[in-house]
Scaffold this motif. Structure first.
Motif, PDB file in Angstrom:
ATOM      1  N   LEU A  16      12.569 -17.560  10.972  1.00  0.00           N
ATOM      2  CA  LEU A  16      12.086 -17.410   9.598  1.00  0.00           C
ATOM      3  C   LEU A  16      11.115 -18.548   9.300  1.00  0.00           C
ATOM      4  O   LEU A  16      11.422 -19.721   9.580  1.00  0.00           O
ATOM      5  CB  LEU A  16      13.250 -17.462   8.605  1.00  0.00           C
ATOM      6  N   LEU A  17       9.958 -18.199   8.768  1.00  0.00           N
ATOM      7  CA  LEU A  17       8.968 -19.209   8.383  1.00  0.00           C
ATOM      8  C   LEU A  17       8.739 -19.115   6.878  1.00  0.00           C
ATOM      9  O   LEU A  17       8.476 -18.020   6.355  1.00  0.00           O
ATOM     10  CB  LEU A  17       7.637 -18.961   9.102  1.00  0.00           C
ATOM     11  N   LEU A  18       8.832 -20.248   6.214  1.00  0.00           N
ATOM     12  CA  LEU A  18       8.529 -20.276   4.779  1.00  0.00           C
ATOM     13  C   LEU A  18       7.025 -20.035   4.621  1.00  0.00           C
ATOM     14  O   LEU A  18       6.220 -20.755   5.227  1.00  0.00           O
ATOM     15  CB  LEU A  18       8.925 -21.652   4.213  1.00  0.00           C
ATOM     16  N   ILE A  42       0.440 -18.277  12.271  1.00  0.00           N
ATOM     17  CA  ILE A  42      -0.325 -19.517  12.476  1.00  0.00           C
ATOM     18  C   ILE A  42      -1.785 -19.289  12.040  1.00  0.00           C
ATOM     19  O   ILE A  42      -2.339 -20.051  11.249  1.00  0.00           O
ATOM     20  CB  ILE A  42      -0.252 -19.962  13.960  1.00  0.00           C
ATOM     21  N   ARG A  43      -2.374 -18.205  12.560  1.00  0.00           N
ATOM     22  CA  ARG A  43      -3.795 -17.948  12.254  1.00  0.00           C
ATOM     23  C   ARG A  43      -4.025 -17.763  10.759  1.00  0.00           C
ATOM     24  O   ARG A  43      -5.001 -18.253  10.192  1.00  0.00           O
ATOM     25  CB  ARG A  43      -4.259 -16.696  13.024  1.00  0.00           C
ATOM     26  N   ILE A  55       5.847 -25.855  16.911  1.00  0.00           N
ATOM     27  CA  ILE A  55       7.231 -25.358  16.933  1.00  0.00           C
ATOM     28  C   ILE A  55       7.245 -23.836  16.764  1.00  0.00           C
ATOM     29  O   ILE A  55       7.945 -23.119  17.493  1.00  0.00           O
ATOM     30  CB  ILE A  55       8.052 -26.051  15.814  1.00  0.00           C
ATOM     31  N   ALA A  56       6.452 -23.332  15.832  1.00  0.00           N
ATOM     32  CA  ALA A  56       6.407 -21.879  15.602  1.00  0.00           C
ATOM     33  C   ALA A  56       5.911 -21.152  16.852  1.00  0.00           C
ATOM     34  O   ALA A  56       6.435 -20.088  17.219  1.00  0.00           O
ATOM     35  CB  ALA A  56       5.508 -21.575  14.405  1.00  0.00           C
ATOM     36  N   ALA A 121      12.392 -24.511  22.994  1.00  0.00           N
ATOM     37  CA  ALA A 121      11.817 -24.439  21.633  1.00  0.00           C
ATOM     38  C   ALA A 121      12.739 -25.161  20.651  1.00  0.00           C
ATOM     39  O   ALA A 121      12.282 -25.915  19.777  1.00  0.00           O
ATOM     40  CB  ALA A 121      11.615 -22.979  21.219  1.00  0.00           C
ATOM     41  N   GLU A 122      14.047 -24.964  20.806  1.00  0.00           N
ATOM     42  CA  GLU A 122      15.002 -25.654  19.924  1.00  0.00           C
ATOM     43  C   GLU A 122      14.896 -27.170  20.112  1.00  0.00           C
ATOM     44  O   GLU A 122      14.944 -27.937  19.139  1.00  0.00           O
ATOM     45  CB  GLU A 122      16.434 -25.214  20.235  1.00  0.00           C
ATOM     46  N   THR A 123      14.744 -27.575  21.371  1.00  0.00           N
ATOM     47  CA  THR A 123      14.649 -29.020  21.640  1.00  0.00           C
ATOM     48  C   THR A 123      13.389 -29.604  21.000  1.00  0.00           C
ATOM     49  O   THR A 123      13.424 -30.682  20.389  1.00  0.00           O
ATOM     50  CB  THR A 123      14.628 -29.275  23.163  1.00  0.00           C
TER      51      THR A 123
END
Ligand code: MRU
Length: 344
Positions: A16-18, A42-43, A55-56, A121-123
């Motif tokens: 989930l991205l705000l 992102i774009r 991160i995303a 990715a979590e790291t």
């Protein structure tokens, strides 16, 4: 385990991205199911800020591998990698995160590959939060007592894995009792300072005053600024730093007024393969971002526009670069190299 930060929530089978385009008036979360969703976010500027973009992208690639399941391989992931890598050009964290994932999963296939990418990715997400907290402490120690800090763009929890880079320094200074207040430049044309930084600081009751970007010189001349603290999208091997358009103006003003100009960024923002700032690709964006404000025309519809999203501040104008490994005073090629070497 689900990983939570103010703008990025990893929920094990999706992200989930705000949606930062809706802040500060609406809180909407975008559900990211695959690499293509992540690249679009992102774009299209739903997710913002160099560390947050990295991160995303990492989660986007991991989700794509999970969807491929037993068929997952780096060859099959090549189009997804390409799509993510071409989403935005300037912030090196994007390329750094994708390269790190590729490298760590080089000899894996199928579910094992997907699992490794998810763990990695979590790291990256967790490491970024921790790095920001450390660099925040190092940076706060550079500020004079009762400091008023001028900042630009958004470098807070929203722009990172949590806590923030320049705003990490602000947070640490506030907790340490050395911060008087923050002046946030509105940051035309996307208004990250107005929409994101001022909102984020107000959430934590950190005193902030919003100003038009063009007020910076007057405030410095009036003695109302003690230090300028900004983030970075890419730091070259000699310390030249790409950051949000308008940063270079502030560095020139800070030098003229004899004020410290401090850059805050995790080591993932340092690009040792970029010899100097001259090689950094500066993203150019649509002219309507300047011709319009909130969708309303403020200029002739067909006026030619030049809209670079970033600029490069020469290392010679930077007093210190602060990373999670410490402080590079008066950065130059040798000092940046020594810092990277010590951080290994
Ligand atoms: O909104 P963006 O992604 O175009 O802006 C990027 C930034 O947030 C910055 O330039 C920021 O100062 C460095 S990243 C914490």
């Amino acid at each position: 385990m689900p990983i939570d930060s103010p703008a990025i929530r990893w929920l094990d089978d999706h992200l989930l991205l705000l949606d930062q385009r809706r802040l500060p008036h609406q809180t909407e979360w975008l559900s990211i199911q695959n690499a293509s969703d992540a690249a679009d976010a992102i774009r299209d500027m739903a997710v913002r800020g160099a560390p947050a973009i990295g991160i995303a992208a990492a989660y986007g690639l991991a989700l794509e591998a999970r969807l491929l399941g037993e068929r997952a391989s780096l060859e099959r992931l090549a189009p997804a990698l390409e799509r993510l890598a071409s989403s935005r050009p300037t912030a090196v964290n994007l390329f750094w995160a994708l390269a790190r994932l590729r490298e760590r999963a080089a000899d894996l296939r199928g579910d094992a590959l997907a699992h490794r990418l998810i763990r990695e990715a979590e790291t990256i997400h967790q490491e970024d939060q921790a790095a920001n907290q450390r660099l925040g402490e190092y940076g706060a120690a550079l500020l004079p007592a009762n400091a008023t800090v001028y900042t630009h763009c958004n470098t807070g929890a929203l722009a990172t894995g949590g806590y923030g880079t320049a705003l990490g320094i602000v947070r640490a200074a506030w907790r340490g009792g050395v911060l008087n207040s923050v002046i946030a430049g509105e940051t035309r044309p996307w208004l990250q300072g107005a929409r994101l930084t001022s909102w984020e600081l107000m959430q934590e009751n950190i005193p902030v005053t919003l100003v038009a970007d063009s007020a910076a010189g007057l405030l410095m001349a009036q003695g109302k600024v003690d230090a300028v603290v900004v983030g970075a999208d890419r730091i070259a091997a000699n310390g030249d730093t790409a950051n949000k358009i308008g940063t270079y103006n502030l560095a020139v003003l800070a030098r003229y007024h004899d004020l410290p100009f401090i850059v805050a960024a995790p080591l993932s923002t340092v690009d040792p393969r970029m010899a100097d700032g001259g090689g950094i690709v500066i993203e150019e964006r649509d002219g309507n971002e300047v011709r319009q404000l909130g969708g309303q025309a403020i200029a002739p519809a067909d006026v030619p526009v030049y809209n670079p999203a970033f600029d490069v501040t020469p290392a010679a104008l930077i007093s210190a670069i602060v990373t999670e490994h410490g402080v590079i005073q008066r950065p130059d090629r040798d000092r940046v190299a020594a810092h990277l070497e010590n951080a290994r």
